[in-house]
Write a protein that holds these residues in place. Structure first.
Motif, short mmCIF file in Angstrom:
data_model
loop_
_atom_site.label_atom_id
_atom_site.label_comp_id
_atom_site.label_asym_id
_atom_site.label_seq_id
_atom_site.Cartn_x
_atom_site.Cartn_y
_atom_site.Cartn_z
N SER A 2 9.10 27.59 -66.54
CA SER A 2 8.11 28.40 -65.86
C SER A 2 7.14 27.51 -65.11
CB SER A 2 7.33 29.26 -66.86
OG SER A 2 6.55 28.44 -67.70
N THR A 3 6.55 28.06 -64.06
CA THR A 3 5.52 27.37 -63.31
C THR A 3 4.19 27.97 -63.70
OG1 THR A 3 7.05 27.08 -61.48
CG2 THR A 3 4.73 26.75 -61.01
N ARG A 4 3.33 27.21 -64.40
CA ARG A 4 2.09 27.75 -64.93
C ARG A 4 0.94 27.55 -63.96
NH1 ARG A 4 1.91 29.06 -70.32
NH2 ARG A 4 3.81 28.67 -71.47
N PRO A 10 4.04 32.45 -61.07
CA PRO A 10 5.02 31.66 -61.82
C PRO A 10 6.39 32.31 -61.87
CG PRO A 10 3.57 32.81 -63.33
CD PRO A 10 3.05 33.10 -61.96
N VAL A 12 9.63 32.77 -64.41
CA VAL A 12 9.95 32.71 -65.84
C VAL A 12 11.40 33.13 -66.06
CG1 VAL A 12 9.46 33.79 -68.08
CG2 VAL A 12 7.57 33.08 -66.61
N LYS A 31 8.88 31.33 -76.40
CA LYS A 31 8.55 30.74 -75.10
C LYS A 31 8.46 31.82 -74.03
CE LYS A 31 10.11 27.52 -71.54
NZ LYS A 31 8.73 27.32 -71.09
N LEU A 32 9.39 32.77 -74.07
CA LEU A 32 9.37 33.87 -73.12
C LEU A 32 8.08 34.68 -73.28
CD1 LEU A 32 10.67 35.71 -70.99
CD2 LEU A 32 11.91 36.86 -72.84
N ASP A 34 5.21 33.68 -74.52
CA ASP A 34 4.06 32.88 -74.09
C ASP A 34 3.99 32.77 -72.57
OD1 ASP A 34 3.44 32.47 -76.74
OD2 ASP A 34 4.32 30.47 -76.85
N ASP A 35 5.13 32.57 -71.92
CA ASP A 35 5.14 32.41 -70.46
C ASP A 35 4.71 33.69 -69.76
OD1 ASP A 35 5.92 29.79 -70.64
OD2 ASP A 35 8.04 30.15 -70.18
N ASN A 38 0.98 34.35 -70.40
CA ASN A 38 0.17 33.44 -69.59
C ASN A 38 0.08 33.94 -68.14
OD1 ASN A 38 -1.10 30.66 -69.02
ND2 ASN A 38 0.62 30.71 -67.59
N ALA A 39 1.20 34.40 -67.60
CA ALA A 39 1.21 34.90 -66.22
C ALA A 39 0.33 36.13 -66.08
CB ALA A 39 2.64 35.21 -65.79
N VAL A 46 4.48 37.88 -62.10
CA VAL A 46 5.47 36.90 -62.55
C VAL A 46 6.82 37.23 -61.92
CG1 VAL A 46 6.15 38.20 -64.63
CG2 VAL A 46 6.41 35.71 -64.58
#
Length: 319
Positions: A2-4, A10, A12, A31-32, A34-35, A38-39, A46
């Motif tokens: 992902s691009t944070r 981003p 994902v 991880k999915l 969290d990504d 975060n987005a 996203v």
């Protein structure tokens, strides 16, 4: 990967809960979660890749929608929103009919067809009189079904990110969406640049009304998203992805924890950009009509409001 960050949208990888999986991949699920969280707590948008949504289904919906938009205006107006089915969101919306940013003096330079599954059933005989329209309706239904499955999985992931007692809570509040939800096919035709009014745009600055939106884009750029620095950043098409964003009702529901960022589609700036029309298709997620939306954290930051009441209020400001 992902691009944070908050400067751009981003990307994902959704393969941990792709439509090809019956249950999520536990090794990569966190991880999915969290990504995506975060987005949605930074820019509110996203790109999801590897969702498993069938590419041919998406292509068919675009192709058959374009065939409809290529019809003469008289035929399209026979299927106008509010006429083909009174007091309904189903149907055709002509150019300069709606303005998503009421502060702009002129309406938007786009046309659309709103597809609502339960209402399509009620007007199927009318649609069948025009093969192009019925073909489009069937293609949109197929995309709606696939998109709805992706939406439900995104809502589950969001429930985990929000650490709700029941991670399925948000998805459960959308259980009737499969019938009452809306898939909107949008068309931005080639323009006569000399006839455009001052400060007119293709799609005015706005945030979406409901919970989440899934956006399918063709290969033409144009969409812009406003980030937390109040800067407009490009959200161009990325092949093999679905662009997902938070809507106003979800921001309200989460007491502003998740962000419904404004976005827009501006006019082409060169003749090359204007040489071909642009399309997108949006699946507008919205909680079930009888749901009362109250702040999930119990803060009462916003007073409770009925899901249907909120949607009708927003429509009244658009048309």
């Amino acid at each position: 990967m992902s691009t944070r960050g908050t400067d751009s949208v981003p990307v994902v990888d959704f393969s941990a809960y792709s439509l090809e999986k019956h249950i999520p991949d536990e090794k990569t699920l966190q991880k999915l979660v969290d990504d995506i969280h975060n987005a949605f707590t930074t820019i509110g948008f996203v790109y999801l890749k590897n969702t498993g949504c069938p590419p041919q289904v998406i292509k068919d919906a675009f192709r058959k929608s374009k065939a409809f938009f290529d019809l003469n205006e008289g035929v399209k107006l026979k299927h106008r929103r509010g006429d083909i089915l009174p007091k309904s969101n189903f149907g055709y919306v002509e150019m300069e009919q709606e303005g998503l940013n009421p502060e702009r003096p002129y309406k938007d330079l786009k046309e659309a067809f709103n597809f609502v599954p339960c209402e399509a059933e009620r007007v199927s005989a009318e649609l069948d009189k025009f093969p192009v329209v019925s073909d489009m309706s069937r293609a949109l239904q197929t995309l709606f079904d696939a998109g709805n499955t992706v939406q439900m999985r995104v809502l589950e992931i969001m429930g985990l990110g929000l650490e709700l007692d029941d991670p399925q809570f948000l998805a459960k509040k959308h259980q009737f969406f499969c019938k009452t939800g809306t898939l909107r096919s949008l068309h931005y035709p080639r323009l006569n640049m000399k006839e455009i009014k001052e400060n007119q745009v293709r799609c005015g600055e706005h945030s979406d009304y409901g919970s989440i939106t899934l956006l399918f884009q063709d290969g033409k750029a144009g969409l812009q998203v406003r980030n937390v620095h109040d800067e407009w950043v490009k959200a161009p098409p990325i092949e093999g992805t679905i662009l997902v964003n938070i809507g106003d009702l979800m921001q309200r529901w989460t007491s502003d924890r998740l962000i419904a960022s404004k976005h827009r589609v501006m006019l082409p700036t060169t003749e090359e950009e204007n040489s071909a029309s642009r399309q997108s298709i949006a699946l507008f997620g919205h909680p079930d009509d009888d749901e009362i939306i109250a702040c999930l954290d119990g803060s009462n930051k916003y007073p409770p409001i009925g899901s249907k009441e909120y949607l009708e209020m927003r429509f009244s400001m658009t048309y």
